[in-house]
Scaffold this active site. Structure first.
Site, PDB file in Angstrom:
ATOM      1  N   ALA A 180       2.782  -1.582  11.834  1.00  0.00           N
ATOM      2  CA  ALA A 180       3.445  -0.315  11.499  1.00  0.00           C
ATOM      3  C   ALA A 180       2.418   0.795  11.651  1.00  0.00           C
ATOM      4  O   ALA A 180       1.285   0.668  11.198  1.00  0.00           O
ATOM      5  CB  ALA A 180       3.976  -0.346  10.071  1.00  0.00           C
ATOM      6  N   ASP A 182      11.591   6.612  -2.853  1.00  0.00           N
ATOM      7  CA  ASP A 182      11.967   6.468  -1.435  1.00  0.00           C
ATOM      8  C   ASP A 182      12.452   5.040  -1.166  1.00  0.00           C
ATOM      9  O   ASP A 182      11.875   4.312  -0.351  1.00  0.00           O
ATOM     10  CB  ASP A 182      10.754   6.810  -0.560  1.00  0.00           C
ATOM     11  CG  ASP A 182      11.126   6.981   0.909  1.00  0.00           C
ATOM     12  OD1 ASP A 182      12.313   7.253   1.184  1.00  0.00           O
ATOM     13  OD2 ASP A 182      10.251   6.829   1.776  1.00  0.00           O
ATOM     14  N   GLN A 221      -1.860   3.550   9.260  1.00  0.00           N
ATOM     15  CA  GLN A 221      -1.231   2.419   9.932  1.00  0.00           C
ATOM     16  C   GLN A 221      -1.551   1.149   9.159  1.00  0.00           C
ATOM     17  O   GLN A 221      -2.511   1.089   8.390  1.00  0.00           O
ATOM     18  CB  GLN A 221      -1.678   2.317  11.388  1.00  0.00           C
ATOM     19  CG  GLN A 221      -3.146   2.158  11.633  1.00  0.00           C
ATOM     20  CD  GLN A 221      -3.481   2.341  13.115  1.00  0.00           C
ATOM     21  OE1 GLN A 221      -3.198   3.377  13.711  1.00  0.00           O
ATOM     22  NE2 GLN A 221      -4.086   1.329  13.715  1.00  0.00           N
ATOM     23  N   SER A 226       1.999   8.736  10.930  1.00  0.00           N
ATOM     24  CA  SER A 226       1.097   9.851  11.202  1.00  0.00           C
ATOM     25  C   SER A 226      -0.118   9.877  10.277  1.00  0.00           C
ATOM     26  O   SER A 226      -1.185  10.332  10.671  1.00  0.00           O
ATOM     27  CB  SER A 226       1.857  11.170  11.072  1.00  0.00           C
ATOM     28  OG  SER A 226       2.542  11.218   9.845  1.00  0.00           O
TER      29      SER A 226
END
Length: 554
Positions: A131, A287, A137, A134
């Site tokens: 994955a 989230d 990672q 910005s």
């Protein structure tokens, strides 16, 4: 001026020009002109973009502007109280997936942060990220002891870029407030400041690690929820090493079907986990999209990526629960009063019109069973309606709505007959049981007496300060007709309660003196006047306490 400061100033100026010209490129040059930055525009880029809608142009613009603006767009997508639904739907498409940084750069970053060669820490480290976003990672790895882990690594140099962008965003927000009066309704500076605080936390991976630890403690002993373990010895501000969790994404229905695990059970466990976070812990995953929720082989739910969390106090929990009860009982007056309590003071529209609109929303569900009512969607619509009438709902309620809406959507996707209200009922009931529990009564009494004493102590100085300001004509009082009645009511209630409290305190003190002096006729060896004083003080105090608890505020 130092060389580093010169470099920063140069980079800021260069970035300003880039941002302004991208804004113009996507057809928003009129905004640039309004804030007085026309000098930064390259005229050849001032053009229209065919048949793209305004929301589409906003999304494309944010994607081109880079990580900070993509994140800002994603935050805005969770704020239906601030922006229209068509923009929200478009901003939800913002993707934060970009090509990964080369392994050599990542290796240097890990070794610099951990102070060891990567081979000394991990027996295996996949050079290819599974994955990449910005800011960071993620790579699969294995510790020397054989533990499978995932390692989240911050992109080298990204912190400097984001800090520069945040400075520029803050300055643009100030310019917008100054030159575009209509923007003030949305508080651009406050919104950017809130976003900047969230980004600062996201750039520090130890904050995320502490979030994981808190979730792990909160769900200790709950076999329906699994929270991964943090490996602190291999975690820093820019590197996070956490246990790898095996599981299937909650939206991969076909794969879940093959496991034989009950989809109804998964839907209810997921909703129960979120509701427990909101109404019990006051600390929730903000989230919870499908990519952040896994179904483990044993049927338990695992949450991952704890970078964005929400925190609420018990008063906010109770207000959210009361709004739910208002919806269930179709009590529009109760709902509007709660909206006025929780909403920030903005230029409000007609409150009678707001009540009629809320009534219209509730009437759509007339005759339907509780199971047929989509509670999260209905509450979200009520908040949107409040926003249109100038009642600014705090961001924590927007985050709550987003979390509940997401988990409700996932639940219905897994199991079409999913009943959110049935799962939520026990949590709402428990909150109201606690509210009228003698232990909480005592706690509220102590808190309110402390607040009254503190307010009484500062009141003379406050009155003196207001008097001096009015005398110097340096204070401006701006009342709006629609809000004046509410303001006067609240002021009157506050004054009445303070006077009431002083009377109760005086009765207690006076009765104590009478009892101590032994004055007047006695009953059972106690002065009658003292007993009557204590009884009257008790009744008045109980009435005051019930009034406070019914409204939830002082």
């Amino acid at each position: 001026m130092r060389l580093s400061q010169l470099n920063t100033t140069y980079l800021h100026a260069k970035r300003y020009r880039e941002i302004i010209n991208v804004i113009v490129k996507y057809g928003f040059g009129f905004l640039v002109e309004k804030v007085g930055l026309v000098r930064l525009i390259k005229r050849e880029k001032y053009r229209e973009l065919g048949r793209l809608t305004a929301p589409e142009r906003v999304r494309l613009m944010l994607e081109e502007l880079g990580p900070t603006f993509i994140k800002f767009g994603q935050i805005l997508a969770s704020r239906p109280d601030l922006i229209p639904q068509d923009y929200i739907e478009e901003l939800k498409k913002l993707h934060d997936r970009i090509p990964g940084v080369g392994f050599e750069s990542i290796k240097r970053q890990v070794e610099k942060e951990l102070g060891k060669a990567i081979e000394e820490v991990y027996s295996f480290f996949d050079p290819h990220p599974f994955a990449a976003a910005s800011i960071a990672q993620v790579h699969r790895a294995m510790l020397k002891g054989g533990q499978e882990v995932v390692v989240k690594i911050q992109r080298p140099g990204i912190e400097r870029i984001i800090r520069a962008d945040l400075d520029i965003l803050h300055n643009l927000a100030k310019l917008a407030e100054k030159h575009i009066p209509e923007s003030r309704l949305y508080d651009p500076v406050g919104l950017v400041s809130e976003f900047a605080r969230a980004m600062q936390k996201e750039l520090d991976f130890t904050k995320e690690a502490w979030n994981v630890e808190k979730f792990r403690r909160n769900f200790e002993g709950d076999i329906s929820v699994y929270v991964p373990k943090v490996f602190w010895e291999y975690t820093t501000r820019k590197v996070l090493t956490i246990e790898y969790v095996k599981g299937v994404r909650v939206d991969q229905i076909d794969k879940i079907s093959k496991t034989g695990i009950s989809k109804k059970k998964i839907a209810e466990n997921g909703a129960r986990a979120i509701l427990k976070q909101i109404f019990v812990h006051g600390f929730f995953h903000a989230d919870p999209h499908p990519g952040n929720i896994l179904v483990r082989p044993d049927g338990s739910i695992a949450f991952i990526d704890f970078g964005m969390v929400g925190r609420i106090d018990r008063s906010t929990m109770r207000k959210m629960a009361e709004i739910m009860l208002g919806v269930i009982s179709k009590d529009e007056e109760r709902i509007v009063n709660l909206l006025l309590e929780i909403g920030a003071s903005e230029k409000r529209g007609n409150l009678e019109e707001l009540m009629l609109e809320v009534q219209d929303i509730l009437d759509r569900y007339y005759g339907k069973t509780l199971k047929e009512i989509n509670m999260p969607e209905l509450i979200n619509e009520i908040f949107l309606t409040a926003g249109r009438h100038g009642i600014k709902i705090p961001s924590k309620f927007a985050l709550l709505c987003k979390a509940i809406l997401t988990i409700d959507g996932i639940g219905r996707q897994l199991y079409p007959e999913f009943d959110f209200i049935k799962v939520a009922k026990p949590f709402v009931r428990q909150l109201f049981r606690e509210r009228y529990n003698p232990k909480y009564f005592t706690k509220d009494i102590r808190k309110n007496i402390t607040n009254i004493m503190r307010s009484s102590a500062i009141l003379p100085d406050l009155i003196d300060e207001i008097y001096n300001k009015v005398k110097r004509e340096s204070i401006k009082i701006d009342f709006e007709y629609n809000g004046l009645e509410k303001f006067a009511f609240e002021l009157n209630r506050m004054a009445n309660r303070m006077v009431f409290s002083l009377i109760v305190a005086s009765l207690i003190v006076g009765s104590s003196l009478v009892v101590r002096a032994g004055i007047g006729p006695t009953v059972g060896g106690m002065p009658l006047m003292g007993i009557l004083g204590f009884v009257l003080a008790g009744l008045l105090g109980l009435g005051l306490l019930i009034s406070i608890l019914k409204t939830g505020i002082m």
